[in-house]
Structures are given as structure tokens and as C-alpha cells.
Design an enzyme around this catalytic site. Sequence first.
Site, PDB file in Angstrom:
ATOM      1  N   ASP A  74       0.831  -1.212   0.000  1.00  0.00           N
ATOM      2  CA  ASP A  74       0.000   0.000   0.000  1.00  0.00           C
ATOM      3  C   ASP A  74       0.865   1.262   0.000  1.00  0.00           C
ATOM      4  O   ASP A  74       0.511   2.261  -0.625  1.00  0.00           O
ATOM      5  CB  ASP A  74      -0.900   0.032   1.249  1.00  0.00           C
ATOM      6  CG  ASP A  74      -2.020  -1.006   1.170  1.00  0.00           C
ATOM      7  OD1 ASP A  74      -2.094  -1.710   0.146  1.00  0.00           O
ATOM      8  OD2 ASP A  74      -2.799  -1.104   2.138  1.00  0.00           O
ATOM      9  N   ARG A  99      14.702   1.349 -15.668  1.00  0.00           N
ATOM     10  CA  ARG A  99      13.561   0.543 -16.081  1.00  0.00           C
ATOM     11  C   ARG A  99      12.504   0.587 -14.972  1.00  0.00           C
ATOM     12  O   ARG A  99      12.784   0.230 -13.819  1.00  0.00           O
ATOM     13  CB  ARG A  99      14.018  -0.906 -16.319  1.00  0.00           C
ATOM     14  CG  ARG A  99      12.868  -1.826 -16.611  1.00  0.00           C
ATOM     15  CD  ARG A  99      13.287  -3.263 -16.917  1.00  0.00           C
ATOM     16  NE  ARG A  99      12.082  -4.029 -17.116  1.00  0.00           N
ATOM     17  CZ  ARG A  99      11.790  -5.175 -16.512  1.00  0.00           C
ATOM     18  NH1 ARG A  99      12.657  -5.756 -15.711  1.00  0.00           N
ATOM     19  NH2 ARG A  99      10.637  -5.760 -16.726  1.00  0.00           N
ATOM     20  N   HIS A 144       3.774  -5.225 -15.573  1.00  0.00           N
ATOM     21  CA  HIS A 144       4.623  -5.949 -14.618  1.00  0.00           C
ATOM     22  C   HIS A 144       3.691  -6.534 -13.544  1.00  0.00           C
ATOM     23  O   HIS A 144       3.703  -6.123 -12.387  1.00  0.00           O
ATOM     24  CB  HIS A 144       5.680  -5.020 -14.023  1.00  0.00           C
ATOM     25  CG  HIS A 144       6.869  -5.722 -13.441  1.00  0.00           C
ATOM     26  ND1 HIS A 144       8.173  -5.506 -13.872  1.00  0.00           N
ATOM     27  CD2 HIS A 144       6.960  -6.655 -12.466  1.00  0.00           C
ATOM     28  CE1 HIS A 144       9.006  -6.268 -13.171  1.00  0.00           C
ATOM     29  NE2 HIS A 144       8.291  -6.975 -12.298  1.00  0.00           N
ATOM     30  N   GLU A 189       8.303 -10.966 -17.770  1.00  0.00           N
ATOM     31  CA  GLU A 189       8.256 -12.354 -17.318  1.00  0.00           C
ATOM     32  C   GLU A 189       6.886 -13.000 -17.495  1.00  0.00           C
ATOM     33  O   GLU A 189       6.201 -13.314 -16.506  1.00  0.00           O
ATOM     34  CB  GLU A 189       8.702 -12.449 -15.854  1.00  0.00           C
ATOM     35  CG  GLU A 189      10.111 -11.925 -15.619  1.00  0.00           C
ATOM     36  CD  GLU A 189      10.715 -12.387 -14.297  1.00  0.00           C
ATOM     37  OE1 GLU A 189       9.981 -12.964 -13.475  1.00  0.00           O
ATOM     38  OE2 GLU A 189      11.925 -12.188 -14.103  1.00  0.00           O
ATOM     39  N   ASN A 329      15.559 -11.466 -18.401  1.00  0.00           N
ATOM     40  CA  ASN A 329      15.778 -11.459 -16.954  1.00  0.00           C
ATOM     41  C   ASN A 329      16.436 -12.775 -16.575  1.00  0.00           C
ATOM     42  O   ASN A 329      15.905 -13.850 -16.888  1.00  0.00           O
ATOM     43  CB  ASN A 329      14.456 -11.351 -16.186  1.00  0.00           C
ATOM     44  CG  ASN A 329      13.806  -9.975 -16.311  1.00  0.00           C
ATOM     45  OD1 ASN A 329      14.360  -9.071 -16.928  1.00  0.00           O
ATOM     46  ND2 ASN A 329      12.639  -9.824 -15.715  1.00  0.00           N
ATOM     47  N   TYR A 331      18.852 -14.816 -13.392  1.00  0.00           N
ATOM     48  CA  TYR A 331      19.443 -14.782 -12.054  1.00  0.00           C
ATOM     49  C   TYR A 331      20.260 -16.039 -11.712  1.00  0.00           C
ATOM     50  O   TYR A 331      21.256 -15.951 -11.039  1.00  0.00           O
ATOM     51  CB  TYR A 331      18.339 -14.660 -10.986  1.00  0.00           C
ATOM     52  CG  TYR A 331      17.615 -13.337 -10.953  1.00  0.00           C
ATOM     53  CD1 TYR A 331      16.569 -13.062 -11.824  1.00  0.00           C
ATOM     54  CD2 TYR A 331      17.965 -12.365 -10.037  1.00  0.00           C
ATOM     55  CE1 TYR A 331      15.896 -11.842 -11.783  1.00  0.00           C
ATOM     56  CE2 TYR A 331      17.305 -11.135  -9.982  1.00  0.00           C
ATOM     57  CZ  TYR A 331      16.268 -10.884 -10.856  1.00  0.00           C
ATOM     58  OH  TYR A 331      15.613  -9.674 -10.812  1.00  0.00           O
ATOM     59  N   GLU A 397      17.005  -7.510 -16.138  1.00  0.00           N
ATOM     60  CA  GLU A 397      17.087  -7.813 -14.703  1.00  0.00           C
ATOM     61  C   GLU A 397      18.186  -8.818 -14.438  1.00  0.00           C
ATOM     62  O   GLU A 397      18.340  -9.793 -15.188  1.00  0.00           O
ATOM     63  CB  GLU A 397      15.788  -8.440 -14.171  1.00  0.00           C
ATOM     64  CG  GLU A 397      14.732  -7.466 -13.761  1.00  0.00           C
ATOM     65  CD  GLU A 397      13.518  -8.156 -13.127  1.00  0.00           C
ATOM     66  OE1 GLU A 397      13.707  -9.099 -12.341  1.00  0.00           O
ATOM     67  OE2 GLU A 397      12.396  -7.730 -13.440  1.00  0.00           O
TER      68      GLU A 397
HETATM   69  C1  NOJ Z   1      11.480 -10.987 -11.239  1.00  0.00           C
HETATM   70  C2  NOJ Z   1      10.520  -9.841 -11.331  1.00  0.00           C
HETATM   71  O1  NOJ Z   1      10.440  -9.241 -12.590  1.00  0.00           O
HETATM   72  C3  NOJ Z   1      10.707  -8.830 -10.227  1.00  0.00           C
HETATM   73  O2  NOJ Z   1       9.484  -8.204 -10.054  1.00  0.00           O
HETATM   74  C4  NOJ Z   1      11.206  -9.536  -8.987  1.00  0.00           C
HETATM   75  O3  NOJ Z   1      11.184  -8.720  -7.869  1.00  0.00           O
HETATM   76  C5  NOJ Z   1      12.623 -10.011  -9.266  1.00  0.00           C
HETATM   77  N1  NOJ Z   1      12.652 -10.818 -10.470  1.00  0.00           N
HETATM   78  C6  NOJ Z   1      13.251 -10.794  -8.120  1.00  0.00           C
HETATM   79  O4  NOJ Z   1      12.502 -11.917  -7.849  1.00  0.00           O
END
Ligand code: NOJ
Length: 493
Positions: A74, A99, A144, A189, A329, A331, A397
Site C-alpha cells: 500500500d 527501467r 509488470h 516475465e 531477466n 538470475y 534484470e
Molecule cells: C522478477 C521480477 O520481474 C521482479 O518483479 C522480482 O522482484 C525479481 N525478479 C526478483 O525476484
Amino acid sequence: MIYKASVIFLSTLAITLAQDEISNKKFPENFMFGTATAAYQVEGGWNEDGKGENIWDYLTHSNPNPIADGSTADISCDSYHKYKEDVAMLKELGVDHYRFSISWSRVLPNGTADKINLAGVTYYKNLIKELKSNNIEPLITLYHWDLPQVLQEQGGWTDEFIIDAFADYAKVCFELFGEDVKYWLTFNEPKQTCLYGYDYGSIAPKIYSPGVGGYKCTHNLLRAHAKAWHIYDQEFRAQQNGKVSITIDTPWFEPDSDSEGDQEAAERQIQFTFGWFANPIFNGDYPEVMKTRVAARSAAEGLNQSRLPEFTDEEITYILGTHDYLGLNMYSSYMVKEAAEPEIGDPSYDNDIGISIYQSDDWETGASSWLNVTPWGIRRLLNWLKKTYNTPIFITENGFSDIDGKLNDDRRINYYKNYISNVRNAIEDGVDVLGYTAWSLMDNFEWMQGFKEKFGLYQVDFDSPNRTRTPKDSVAFFKKVIETRCLVDVCEE
Ligand code: NOJ
């Protein structure tokens, strides 16, 4: 999020690659460095100035609250009021781009284009203006994850009406903001939206429809993406001269061995994860392996048609080529092994893939269950993307989470240094990488994990009414990389 480490595994290859030296090659001057956030995660102001409710407002306000720490966004970072501070932080970092995403229900409170919320429009205009006057290029995501709740109540992404609703929303945004925007992303995503939102039912709107909902949602989402791209291409490109694409997420999937079975399993996994979305846009239609496997399993389940919907020939042509670059994206990585064909039973996306997957216990992990530190994976993935789609790639990302959000964040610095080095190596391999975006500018609302997992370069004090932002050590690190375009003390010219 879904994959769990199951086997202790020591990959000699992984270890060698993880210990790779940091690249001493400079990044090209036009390479873009930036950071990212998303509307629901940072803005707050959830019902201010005429904003409509979205599916995350709805979910976090439900009783019991399903978020890990019982929180809502919020207020979150309160960027709705503090965007000037955010831009000052970006300026301090020296980024080339920022971004962020537009909240659909802040601009169109009813979800539809018949009512535009002026205050919402003013907020984004001000943010864009503030960025531009500081020489920071906005890179805007249209979606998003925060669907207007009113559209969810009409069926959301699994209903075809959403294609036109999204296209109308995209057009409003191109019209209102496009003059100052060079980089657009339609979706962030899509796998998370469709698989987690409408198939596993683990994130908003939490619809559980295994082996069916994810495919239906994607079928609409891809057509919505294509429609938005065509609208831009036909009505705005000549004047606005920007680029429109989609950001797709995937870990890297490393075959467990040289065996043909493991190699094929890893390729199948990435086709179901990434190719599901990218193949229709870059090569035309869903990947062959998806079409064949889902059709065969659907038939064995006794269904008259495949659970994977089919595109018509016109749709295949309409979607193919709707990209001006590719957003990525990334990781983490996983090891993949071949597995026996899962038994026929209830439909399931994972059984449609039918492989076995695990993370090595040997890999360093972040606070997020799915996040492991495998920098070599990004180089391999970038090379795979070049081979498979041969298109310029914008990394939208990449980042590291911890629990404490402490200022001394050496592990985050180490993560960034090694990943960015591997990106530089991929460029050396011949991959066309346009830019790199660190997730995230600041600690924020990490979806179902609430404020428990922290990804920020800047720490945010969520207990202070001011939402005080403080630079972590990674700020100085990233700032230097951006300034020098170099990861070591002295780079080769
Ligand atoms: C994926 C998402 O796009 C983002 O919103 C999220 O916080 C990060 N990666 C980390 O999980």
C-alpha cells in the site's frame, strides 16, 4: 521458485567457470547500464488520486493475507511521492537508463480506455521528465503483473477479451508518453504471469488450473503482445522512433552430463521455459517439442485436442517478428537430467516437460529459494540465445537477494562483479548485448515474500514514515563500473 535442490552435486565445470577471472575488457561506450523497479513493488499510493484496484491490491487485502510477512505494498517505498529522490539516486549512480513499469489501473482505473486518470498520467509524465532532464533514458514496462482487478473479474488473462483490453491500454501509453520513450517492454516475465498466476496458482490472481491455465493465458498474452507491437509499428514508430519488445525470464539449464539424453532434456526444458514465449515471436509458432509433447500427453489423457492451444496460420504470421530487441531477466542456473516419462494422470505443465532438475548444494545461494550464484550460466545462456534467436539482447534484470538488507553487502557486489564479467565475456564471444540492468534500485515488495527478501542497491527503511533510502556498498561498486565501464582497476582500452 518451483525447482528444489534434490541431489548433492559437484560440477567440476561449474566450479572452474565460477572461478573465472574477472574480465579486464572495457564495455563499449554505448553499452547501457541501469537499474530497475516495478510499479506495484515501489509506488505505494495504492488508492490515491483515482487509481483503480489491481490484482495485487486485491490479494494483499484479502483475509487471511497470504504474503509471507503479512505485508501489503500500500505504501512500500512510497515512490508515488518520492520519485524525485529515486531519480536523485539514479543520478548518483550515473546510470544510462532506468527501467520502471506503468501501473495499468493508475492510468485506466476501470481497466478500459474510456476513462483516463489524469493524476496517474501526470505522475508518469513527471517521472519521465525528471529522468530526461537528468539524462536518464526511461525503459518502460507496460505490464509488470498488476492487472486491474476489474479485468480479472471478467476472466483476466485466460479470456480472449484481454487481448484488445491490453492493446487499448498500450495505445494510450504510446500516445501519452511515447514522445519521450525509446525503449518499451510489453510484458515482464510472462511465465510468472501465466504459469504461477493461472496454472500453479501461487501468485495473483492465484488461479489453480494445472496443465491448462498457463497455456491458455500465454496464448492470449502473446497475441496481446503482438497487437501492441503492431499498433506501435503502424501508428507511432515513424514519429517516436522507439523500440518495443518483451522481457522473458529463464535460468540457465546445464545438462547433467554429455549424454544425449541429458543434453536433449536441458534443451527441452529451456524450450518449455523460454521458447514457449520467444519462439512464436522470433521464429514462428510454439516450439515443436512443446507441440508434440503436450499433444501426445493430452491424447493419452483422453482429450480430443491438445491442452496447448493452436495458432492459426494468420496468427503465426501476425506474431512472428513482433520485436525490436529481446529483453532478458536472468538470475540463476539448474542442472538437468533426463527422466522416465511421467505417468499419465492429471494434467501438469511439469509432467509435460518430463525431465529432472536440481540445484547443486555446492552453489552459493541468496535469500530467495530459487536464487543461486552461477555467473557462468549467464554467459552460456547469452550464447544459447544468440544461436537460437540471433537478435540484440537487453538484460533487463539480474541481481542478488539477502534477508537483512545490510549496508555492507559484499555478497551482492561479488554477484554483480562475476555476472557482469560473464556478460562482457559473452560480448567477446560475439553476442550482441545492448545493456545491463541491475535488479533493483532499492529494496522493495518482493511479491509473495513481502519485504523479507531484499534486492536493493539502496536500503529502504520501511519503518520510517519517510522511507529513508541509504546507499549500500554495492552502490559505490556499481557507480564505479558505470563510470569506468570496467570491472577491474585497469582495463584494456
Ligand atoms: C522478477 C521480477 O520481474 C521482479 O518483479 C522480482 O522482484 C525479481 N525478479 C526478483 O525476484
